[in-house]
Design an enzyme around this catalytic site. Structure first.
Site, mmCIF file in Angstrom:
data_model
loop_
_atom_site.group_PDB
_atom_site.id
_atom_site.type_symbol
_atom_site.label_atom_id
_atom_site.label_comp_id
_atom_site.label_asym_id
_atom_site.label_seq_id
_atom_site.Cartn_x
_atom_site.Cartn_y
_atom_site.Cartn_z
ATOM 1 N N HIS A 141 -85.788 -108.446 -19.711
ATOM 2 C CA HIS A 141 -84.493 -108.355 -19.037
ATOM 3 C C HIS A 141 -84.657 -108.845 -17.607
ATOM 4 O O HIS A 141 -84.852 -108.076 -16.670
ATOM 5 C CB HIS A 141 -84.008 -106.904 -19.048
ATOM 6 C CG HIS A 141 -82.641 -106.718 -18.457
ATOM 7 N ND1 HIS A 141 -81.548 -107.466 -18.833
ATOM 8 C CD2 HIS A 141 -82.186 -105.852 -17.513
ATOM 9 C CE1 HIS A 141 -80.482 -107.077 -18.152
ATOM 10 N NE2 HIS A 141 -80.848 -106.108 -17.339
ATOM 11 N N VAL A 143 -73.545 -96.475 -13.166
ATOM 12 C CA VAL A 143 -73.908 -96.654 -14.569
ATOM 13 C C VAL A 143 -73.921 -95.324 -15.297
ATOM 14 O O VAL A 143 -73.347 -95.172 -16.382
ATOM 15 C CB VAL A 143 -75.275 -97.360 -14.706
ATOM 16 C CG1 VAL A 143 -75.694 -97.426 -16.178
ATOM 17 C CG2 VAL A 143 -75.221 -98.764 -14.127
ATOM 18 N N GLY A 144 -74.585 -94.325 -14.710
ATOM 19 C CA GLY A 144 -74.686 -93.022 -15.364
ATOM 20 C C GLY A 144 -73.345 -92.342 -15.542
ATOM 21 O O GLY A 144 -73.033 -91.828 -16.625
ATOM 22 N N ASN A 188 -89.197 -97.316 -8.602
ATOM 23 C CA ASN A 188 -88.570 -96.819 -9.819
ATOM 24 C C ASN A 188 -89.578 -96.300 -10.837
ATOM 25 O O ASN A 188 -89.247 -95.451 -11.659
ATOM 26 C CB ASN A 188 -87.667 -97.896 -10.422
ATOM 27 C CG ASN A 188 -86.367 -98.023 -9.659
ATOM 28 O OD1 ASN A 188 -86.081 -97.226 -8.778
ATOM 29 N ND2 ASN A 188 -85.575 -99.032 -9.970
ATOM 30 N N ARG A 235 -85.156 -107.732 -9.911
ATOM 31 C CA ARG A 235 -85.459 -106.490 -10.604
ATOM 32 C C ARG A 235 -86.908 -106.078 -10.360
ATOM 33 O O ARG A 235 -87.238 -104.899 -10.288
ATOM 34 C CB ARG A 235 -85.205 -106.648 -12.111
ATOM 35 C CG ARG A 235 -83.740 -106.837 -12.474
ATOM 36 C CD ARG A 235 -83.564 -106.990 -13.979
ATOM 37 N NE ARG A 235 -82.160 -107.101 -14.347
ATOM 38 C CZ ARG A 235 -81.513 -108.242 -14.503
ATOM 39 N NH1 ARG A 235 -82.151 -109.376 -14.298
ATOM 40 N NH2 ARG A 235 -80.252 -108.258 -14.848
ATOM 41 N N ARG A 260 -72.790 -110.832 -22.149
ATOM 42 C CA ARG A 260 -72.485 -111.833 -21.117
ATOM 43 C C ARG A 260 -72.487 -113.239 -21.719
ATOM 44 O O ARG A 260 -71.586 -114.050 -21.438
ATOM 45 C CB ARG A 260 -73.511 -111.717 -19.991
ATOM 46 C CG ARG A 260 -73.322 -110.465 -19.138
ATOM 47 C CD ARG A 260 -74.463 -110.203 -18.189
ATOM 48 N NE ARG A 260 -74.126 -109.089 -17.287
ATOM 49 C CZ ARG A 260 -75.011 -108.374 -16.616
ATOM 50 N NH1 ARG A 260 -76.310 -108.624 -16.741
ATOM 51 N NH2 ARG A 260 -74.622 -107.386 -15.828
#
Length: 311
Positions: free
Chosen positions: A175, A13-14, A95, A88, A151
């Site tokens: 999310h 992603v980064g 995280n 998640r 999406r």
């Protein structure tokens, strides 16, 4: 002077975000990661693409934070990725520690920056970034709703055989599994989607949207989505740097809007040079409003769980 954007985390992603930003050629990019050689190697590779694609070499890779000083925007993507079967929410404790450390480093060196959180669980990590930085609420925002909405729009376009550009629809709420695709405002070139797709099929598409990230994870078997997430991040950055004042679904701290208080959830926001300049309140159908509150309750559970971990 050129603007400066820091991307923390040189994973898929980064790094893809850094690539998209470099190709925009409107800011210097600093790519940070704790793995020695990883951000430096990807930055070198990106710089060498400049003569071909047509941007000036302006990407710096580093394992520290000195080069990030005076950043205008900081994108936090660092953290553990989801694995198949992992939610998640499973990522919460690990995280949180990562995002706390990153936020502390970047907020000290770039006290006027806008922070965009991408690390999951997204809404909870926004709270971590806000609390750690002590920034005003408009300068901490999460990327989620744009991705989920993309999406949703893609699946609807496939179903109807039309261009995704003509599909207008957005997704609110947390999310995760409780996200809320807003079907009452979804249309194709102005025609309500409910006139084109029957209720049962539309609900299937809504559920596929909720499972969109997990579907990618299952197919990849290792890692998670990054092309669409990075595109969504850069759409936010465009709106901020160019002061476009786009109305986009993003995770923002609600203080009473939609009857939600003190929580980051996905809502329509106006994004400009100051960050979240306004949360737009729209009239939702009763069922959508109830779903949004249920989604906010799920975010509240995560925030409370983090508070309990910190005791």
């Amino acid at each position: 002077m050129r603007r400066k954007i820091t991307v923390v985390g040189a994973g898929n992603v980064g790094a893809t975000t850094a690539q998209r930003l470099a190709e925009r050629d409107y800011a210097d990019v600093v790519l940070v990661d704790i793995v020695e050689g990883l951000p430096q190697g990807k930055a070198l590779d990106l710089n060498q693409a400049g003569p071909v694609v047509g941007f000036e070499p302006n990407v710096v890779g580093t394992n520290g934070y000195e080069e990030t000083s005076a950043s205008d925007i900081v994108v936090i993507t660092s953290g553990l990725p989801r694995k198949p079967g992992m939610s998640r929410d499973d990522l919460l404790a690990a995280n949180r520690e990562i995002v706390e450390g990153v936020t502390r480093e970047v907020s000290e060196r770039s006290p006027d920056c806008i922070i965009i959180c991408v690390t999951n669980p997204l809404d909870a990590m926004c709270h971590v970034a806000l609390d750690t930085s002590s920034f005003p609420r408009q300068r901490v925002v999460g990327m989620a709703g744009i991705l989920d909405s993309a999406r949703f729009r893609t699946f609807l376009a496939w179903e109807l055989g039309v261009s995704a550009r003509d599909v207008t629809g957005f997704v609110l709420g947390g999310h995760g599994d409780t996200m809320v695709p807003i079907t009452s405002y979804t249309n194709v070139a102005g025609v309500p989607v409910s006139q084109r797709i029957d209720a049962a099929r539309l609900e299937e598409i809504v559920q596929r949207t909720r499972d969109g990230g997990a579907e990618v994870v299952k197919l990849l078997k290792s890692g998670s989505a990054y092309y669409a997430p990075s595109a969504a991040v850069v759409e936010m950055i465009d709106s901020i740097l160019y002061d476009q004042k786009r109305v986009l679904p993003c995770a923002a701290l609600c203080n009473g809007e939609y009857g939600i208080d003190g929580l980051f959830v996905g809502v329509p926001v106006k994004l400009g040079k100051d960050g979240v300049e306004e949360i737009l309140e729209i009239d939702l159908a009763d069922e959508e409003k109830a779903d949004l509150h249920r989604s906010a309750d799920a975010v509240r559970e995560l925030v409370d769980a983090m508070a309990a971990l910190g005791r």
